[in-house]
Write a protein that holds these residues in place. Structure first.
Motif, mmCIF file in Angstrom:
data_model
loop_
_atom_site.group_PDB
_atom_site.id
_atom_site.type_symbol
_atom_site.label_atom_id
_atom_site.label_comp_id
_atom_site.label_asym_id
_atom_site.label_seq_id
_atom_site.Cartn_x
_atom_site.Cartn_y
_atom_site.Cartn_z
ATOM 1 N N TYR A 198 48.484 34.948 41.149
ATOM 2 C CA TYR A 198 47.663 34.450 42.255
ATOM 3 C C TYR A 198 47.395 32.957 42.077
ATOM 4 C CZ TYR A 198 46.552 39.153 43.965
ATOM 5 O OH TYR A 198 46.630 40.412 44.494
ATOM 6 N N PRO A 199 46.899 32.296 43.126
ATOM 7 C CA PRO A 199 46.466 30.901 42.962
ATOM 8 C C PRO A 199 45.283 30.805 42.000
ATOM 9 C CG PRO A 199 46.754 31.441 45.297
ATOM 10 C CD PRO A 199 46.820 32.738 44.533
ATOM 11 N N ARG A 200 45.170 29.619 41.374
ATOM 12 C CA ARG A 200 43.999 29.293 40.537
ATOM 13 C C ARG A 200 43.807 30.272 39.377
ATOM 14 N NH1 ARG A 200 42.993 29.595 45.632
ATOM 15 N NH2 ARG A 200 41.906 31.583 45.358
ATOM 16 N N ASP A 227 50.593 23.327 41.171
ATOM 17 C CA ASP A 227 49.287 23.110 41.784
ATOM 18 C C ASP A 227 48.685 24.426 42.268
ATOM 19 O OD1 ASP A 227 47.315 21.034 43.086
ATOM 20 O OD2 ASP A 227 47.815 22.454 44.682
ATOM 21 N N ARG A 228 49.513 25.305 42.808
ATOM 22 C CA ARG A 228 49.015 26.590 43.317
ATOM 23 C C ARG A 228 48.380 27.432 42.211
ATOM 24 N NH1 ARG A 228 50.476 32.029 44.022
ATOM 25 N NH2 ARG A 228 52.228 31.756 42.584
ATOM 26 N N ILE A 229 49.015 27.498 41.050
ATOM 27 C CA ILE A 229 48.536 28.405 40.001
ATOM 28 C C ILE A 229 47.511 27.758 39.070
ATOM 29 C CG2 ILE A 229 50.710 29.656 40.096
ATOM 30 C CD1 ILE A 229 51.532 28.437 37.481
ATOM 31 N N TYR A 238 47.438 32.910 48.506
ATOM 32 C CA TYR A 238 48.852 32.981 48.831
ATOM 33 C C TYR A 238 49.704 33.246 47.588
ATOM 34 C CZ TYR A 238 53.361 31.377 50.764
ATOM 35 O OH TYR A 238 54.658 31.271 51.174
ATOM 36 N N THR A 239 50.475 34.317 47.653
ATOM 37 C CA THR A 239 51.450 34.635 46.605
ATOM 38 C C THR A 239 52.818 34.683 47.279
ATOM 39 O OG1 THR A 239 50.993 37.002 46.940
ATOM 40 C CG2 THR A 239 49.825 35.897 45.151
ATOM 41 N N VAL A 272 46.563 30.004 29.561
ATOM 42 C CA VAL A 272 47.548 28.936 29.356
ATOM 43 C C VAL A 272 48.940 29.485 29.661
ATOM 44 C CG1 VAL A 272 48.523 27.290 27.702
ATOM 45 C CG2 VAL A 272 46.090 27.921 27.565
ATOM 46 N N ILE A 273 49.781 28.653 30.250
ATOM 47 C CA ILE A 273 51.175 29.041 30.469
ATOM 48 C C ILE A 273 52.087 27.955 29.908
ATOM 49 C CG2 ILE A 273 51.250 28.063 32.813
ATOM 50 C CD1 ILE A 273 53.049 30.470 33.577
#
Length: 600
Positions: A508-510, A538-540, A83-84, A453-454
């Protein structure tokens, strides 16, 4: 004198005073409580039900008591595994196909936002670690066969057993990206001596080019939309290569002006001369003076290649001449060309830009009311963003070479409110100390467990700079509502993007191993509801990935409570200075699999 004597008394009646005073105190307390309820944001509802603690942010401030209920977030259905939210194919039909507008960011309204945890695909495994991951990934982590089947003759990737393998092929370099990059370095000597450090690859495919030049000291943002190619950006990030979802359509890309040292397009299918060359004008805006634009594929080398392009030599000759004319009108010059690669350079000489002021000239010079760095939902404009002639150290040839430029105060730091060379150096030193402390709290930093890393709300990129010797890369995010410091980040040879954390990030997720934030909730909680920011985190974040949350004690306690509902494990730690007002929360996301099969 006794009152019963009939004479008036001058002594106050104590009972008369006590009653009104009591009433006043009660009223004031009630009013104070009401005001406290107004100013204690809704975010406070998510603090643990067993906590009743007043967090003192300063001796003068009245604390808001942390009294709230825990929350447990349900699972999203399995069909939301990729999911995006802002580039969701389920919503494409709502938007125009003109200029591929439907592929741009279109975030759901508040009433459509998901309040559930995005599950991994069935059979998900922990990603292969860098540098092995550059060339392979688990099939079940990105279970899409479209590119493998449609691009098999171009060797983008191939499926073998339970893995995808990436031989480094592409439409223009089916025999491998290595020789292709070698030729490009022969054409641009600055790619080998530290002059070129940052690049953007538009229409990146599976990021073969960006992945291979990492070893050559060039940090690339690989850019592609979510389209029928299925998960191009996801393939890149799964393998540890910097990438972001995006498309040049009607909105500016989320980057400042004069930021990238180089831009690249390998048969990226962008119609560069269409719509008055507006897509080329965006490349011109984000490319720094003296920067390079490399193009391979049609119409380059048309005399030799036209037969394979299902066209005529006359048509391709016309297309090439039109491209050259457009680039010349925007103050580019043909720098070098050989075989299938042509390279143009953005001029640093202001004499070319003065010609744009001629009446009826196209494209014209952008008027003074157009902010060059405005790039968050800012429409593209058919005009040339002229480099500021007052800036003498923004052009590529004026910057220190990599890695010297990393710790040199950029000229544009003076454009930031309160910014100066001294402030920059202080920030640099501060983050060296902080990262040293982080590594004690989280020994995984600096190992192959953390690659992507973000930094969710950077200032000058100090966190990323302090990690430069570790086997990782950092996406530096500057809030679209904060001071514009992203140009400084790029000037020091790092990468990043503008973003508003009230919305979903363009990924995207993960896709990230480590999320870092420093006072984000303090700065943005008046606009962004905490639960949606945490759900996006949590999604990313990858399963087993980490979050370092540096915040006031108030928000640390709130996040610690909400994290339980996201299946995170967290612990609170002191900062390197040990102050009580600020704490660090170290969290790790657990791996779990979906138990749901239907849409929510």
């Amino acid at each position: 004198m006794n009152p019963k004597d009939g004479n008036p008394t001058h002594q106050h009646d104590k009972s008369f005073v006590t009653v009104p005073m009591a009433i006043i105190v009660v009223v004031l307390c009630g009013f104070s409580f009401y005001l406290g309820g107004m100013f204690c944001s809704e975010k406070d509802r998510y603090v643990a039900k067993d906590i009743t603690k007043a967090i003192e942010t300063s001796k003068e401030m009245v604390a808001c008591p942390l009294q709230a209920k825990e929350v447990t977030f349900p699972e999203c259905s399995i069909d939301y595994q990729d999911y995006t939210p802002c580039t969701d194919p389920r919503r494409w039909k709502k938007y125009s196909i003109h200029r591929l507008i439907f592929l741009e960011r279109h975030c759901p309204p508040l009433y459509e936002k998901k309040e559930c945890l995005v599950p991994p695909p069935d059979g998900y495994k922990f990603p292969i670690r860098w540098p092995k991951s550059r060339d392979e990934c688990w099939y079940r982590n990105v279970p899409y066969d479209w590119i493998s089947k449609k691009k098999s003759d171009q060797h983008w990737l191939r499926k073998e057993g339970d893995k995808f393998f990436f031989p480094g092929g592409g439409t223009t370099f089916p025999k491998g990206v290595g020789p292709y990059v070698d030729l490009m370095q022969d054409l641009i000597s600055g790619m080998t001596d530290g002059t070129v450090r940052t690049a953007i690859d538009t229409g990146c495919g599976v990021a073969s080019w960006g992945g291979y030049i990492l070893d050559r000291g060039i940090l690339t943002v690989s850019l592609a939309p979510r389209d029928n190619h299925e998960a191009q950006v996801q393939f890149a990030l799964e393998r540890g290569i910097p990438a972001i979802l995006g498309i040049i359509s009607t909105q500016r890309l989320p980057f400042p002006s004069n930021s990238f040292d180089m831009a690249h397009c390998s048969r990226c299918l962008i119609p560069w001369t269409a719509f008055g060359g507006i897509y080329l004008l965006e490349i011109h805006r984000i490319l720094r003076p003296g920067g390079f634009w490399a193009l391979s594929g049609p119409p380059v080398n048309y005399k030799r290649r036209w037969r394979g392009w299902n066209t005529t030599i006359e048509e391709q000759k016309s297309n090439y001449e039109k491209l050259q004319d457009s680039l010349t009108s925007m103050c580019f010059k043909l720098y070098n060309q050989k075989d299938d690669i042509a390279v143009w350079q953005k001029l640093s000489d202001n004499s070319c830009y003065k010609k744009l002021e001629t009446p009826d000239n196209y494209p014209p010079k952008c008027d003074d009311g157009t902010e060059p760095d405005s790039a968050w939902y800012t429409p593209l404009r058919p005009c040339v963003v002229v480099p500021n002639p007052k800036l003498k150290r923004v052009a590529l040839e004026s910057l220190p070479k990599w890695p010297e430029r990393l710790h040199k105060a950029p000229e544009r730091v003076a454009d930031v409110r309160g910014g100066s060379s001294g402030a920059f150096q202080n920030d640099d030193s501060k983050w060296k100390l902080r990262v040293k402390h982080y590594k004690k709290l989280l020994p995984a930093i600096g190992t192959d467990k953390i690659r992507n890393v973000i930094d969710m709300n950077t200032m000058y990129g100090g966190f990323a700079a302090a990690l430069i010797d570790d086997p990782l890369w950092v996406m530096n995010v500057v809030s679209s509502y904060a001071a514009n410091t992203l140009a400084v980040v790029y000037d020091r040879g790092l990468i990043g993007a503008y973003h508003d954390w009230c919305e979903a990030f363009s990924t995207y997720p993960r896709t990230y191993d480590l999320l870092h934030l420093d006072g984000l909730f303090t700065a943005e909680s008046h606009r962004c509801e905490m639960k949606y920011v945490l759900l996006e985190m949590d999604r990313i974040l990858r399963p087993n990935g980490y979050a370092i949350i540096r915040e006031t004690s108030y928000f640390v306690d709130a996040v610690a409570t909400m994290s339980k509902g996201m299946r995170w494990g967290c612990r609170k730690e002191d900062t390197e200075s040990g102050v009580e007002m600020e704490k660090i929360l170290i969290c790790q996301k657990k791996l779990w699999y979906s138990s749901k099969k239907t849409s929510r």
